[in-house]
Design a protein around this motif. Structure first.
Motif, PDB file in Angstrom:
ATOM      1  N   THR A  13       0.865  -1.184   0.000  1.00  0.00           N
ATOM      2  CA  THR A  13       0.000   0.000   0.000  1.00  0.00           C
ATOM      3  C   THR A  13       0.905   1.238   0.000  1.00  0.00           C
ATOM      4  OG1 THR A  13      -0.046   0.147   2.413  1.00  0.00           O
ATOM      5  CG2 THR A  13      -1.784  -1.194   1.361  1.00  0.00           C
ATOM      6  N   PRO A  14       0.370   2.395  -0.362  1.00  0.00           N
ATOM      7  CA  PRO A  14       1.182   3.621  -0.264  1.00  0.00           C
ATOM      8  C   PRO A  14       1.743   3.841   1.146  1.00  0.00           C
ATOM      9  CG  PRO A  14      -0.763   4.040  -1.593  1.00  0.00           C
ATOM     10  CD  PRO A  14      -0.926   2.653  -1.008  1.00  0.00           C
ATOM     11  N   ALA A  15       0.962   3.548   2.180  1.00  0.00           N
ATOM     12  CA  ALA A  15       1.433   3.715   3.555  1.00  0.00           C
ATOM     13  C   ALA A  15       2.581   2.755   3.875  1.00  0.00           C
ATOM     14  CB  ALA A  15       0.288   3.517   4.538  1.00  0.00           C
ATOM     15  N   ILE A  17       4.721   1.567   1.705  1.00  0.00           N
ATOM     16  CA  ILE A  17       5.882   2.091   0.964  1.00  0.00           C
ATOM     17  C   ILE A  17       6.532   3.234   1.742  1.00  0.00           C
ATOM     18  CG2 ILE A  17       6.596   3.291  -1.149  1.00  0.00           C
ATOM     19  CD1 ILE A  17       4.427   1.524  -2.593  1.00  0.00           C
ATOM     20  N   LYS A  18       5.719   4.091   2.360  1.00  0.00           N
ATOM     21  CA  LYS A  18       6.272   5.170   3.196  1.00  0.00           C
ATOM     22  C   LYS A  18       7.025   4.594   4.393  1.00  0.00           C
ATOM     23  CE  LYS A  18       2.985   8.792   2.063  1.00  0.00           C
ATOM     24  NZ  LYS A  18       1.849   9.614   2.513  1.00  0.00           N
ATOM     25  N   SER A  36      -0.461  -3.880  -6.345  1.00  0.00           N
ATOM     26  CA  SER A  36      -1.308  -3.123  -5.433  1.00  0.00           C
ATOM     27  C   SER A  36      -2.742  -3.583  -5.616  1.00  0.00           C
ATOM     28  CB  SER A  36      -1.191  -1.624  -5.718  1.00  0.00           C
ATOM     29  OG  SER A  36      -2.054  -0.915  -4.875  1.00  0.00           O
ATOM     30  N   ASP A  38      -5.479  -2.466  -3.692  1.00  0.00           N
ATOM     31  CA  ASP A  38      -6.425  -1.378  -3.448  1.00  0.00           C
ATOM     32  C   ASP A  38      -7.725  -1.861  -2.800  1.00  0.00           C
ATOM     33  OD1 ASP A  38      -7.058   1.339  -3.451  1.00  0.00           O
ATOM     34  OD2 ASP A  38      -8.126   1.189  -5.361  1.00  0.00           O
ATOM     35  N   TYR A 161      -4.634   1.629   6.900  1.00  0.00           N
ATOM     36  CA  TYR A 161      -5.896   1.232   6.285  1.00  0.00           C
ATOM     37  C   TYR A 161      -6.774   0.375   7.201  1.00  0.00           C
ATOM     38  CZ  TYR A 161      -3.321   3.109   2.445  1.00  0.00           C
ATOM     39  OH  TYR A 161      -2.587   3.961   1.667  1.00  0.00           O
TER      40      TYR A 161
END
Length: 182
Positions: A13-15, A17-18, A36, A38, A161
């Motif tokens: 998820t983008p989070a 990856i951060k 991904s 989603d 999420y």
């Protein structure tokens, strides 16, 4: 040194990856081969994981990804990823796994006979709907190589999420992981 995240049922998820960037992670291992997904909810993510992957296949994915690494490795797992790490802790070929941090691995309760071959830090939530966390901790706390912390947060507190995401807990444990993995 390698730092590896073993994701939960949400996968990449983008989070996540951060988080990878914050911790200087070498790779993220996920159930969906880097795709991904989603997902719109935890229920959707869990249903997909159970229908398409399952814990045993995820363990195979994790082992295959780890086989490509050289050097000492720290593993960080969340939920089903933490449970996968627990299951693979039975062996530590060439002593390449230095340590593991396993957040809310609820399936660990089904494999309490495991005696980990590397240092493993288990972080359990304050409660779980399907089992007694305190009873599980009692079964595991005397094992060699195991350190257990019961946190004040719920299962999923590290996942942006998740319904149980807790920013205070997330920041606290990201800071701890940054200190330990450096």
């Amino acid at each position: 040194m390698n730092i590896v995240i073993v994701s939960d049922v949400f996968g990449i998820t983008p989070a996540l990856i951060k988080l990878k960037e914050k911790l200087g992670v070498t790779i993220i291992i996920d159930p969906y081969n880097g795709k991904s997904m989603d997902f719109k909810s935890e229920a959707e993510a869990y249903s997909c994981f159970i229908a398409k992957i399952g814990l045993d296949d995820y363990i195979s994915i994790v082992l295959k990804a780890l086989a490509s690494l050289d050097g000492k490795t720290t593993l960080i797992g969340f939920s089903i990823g933490a449970s996968a790490i627990w299951r693979i802790s039975l062996t530590n070929e060439n002593n390449f796994i230095k340590q593991a941090f396993c957040f809310y691995g609820s399936q660990i309760r089904n494999f309490t006979q495991i005696e980990p071959c590397f240092k493993i830090n288990l972080l359990f939530p304050k409660s779980e709907p399907h089992f007694d966390v305190v009873e599980l901790i009692k079964k595991l706390e005397a094992k060699a190589n195991v350190k257990i912390t019961q946190v004040e947060y719920l299962h999923g507190f590290m996942n942006y999420y998740s319904n149980n995401f807790n920013n205070t807990g997330y920041q606290r444990y990201v800071t701890l992981l940054q200190t330990i993995t450096r």
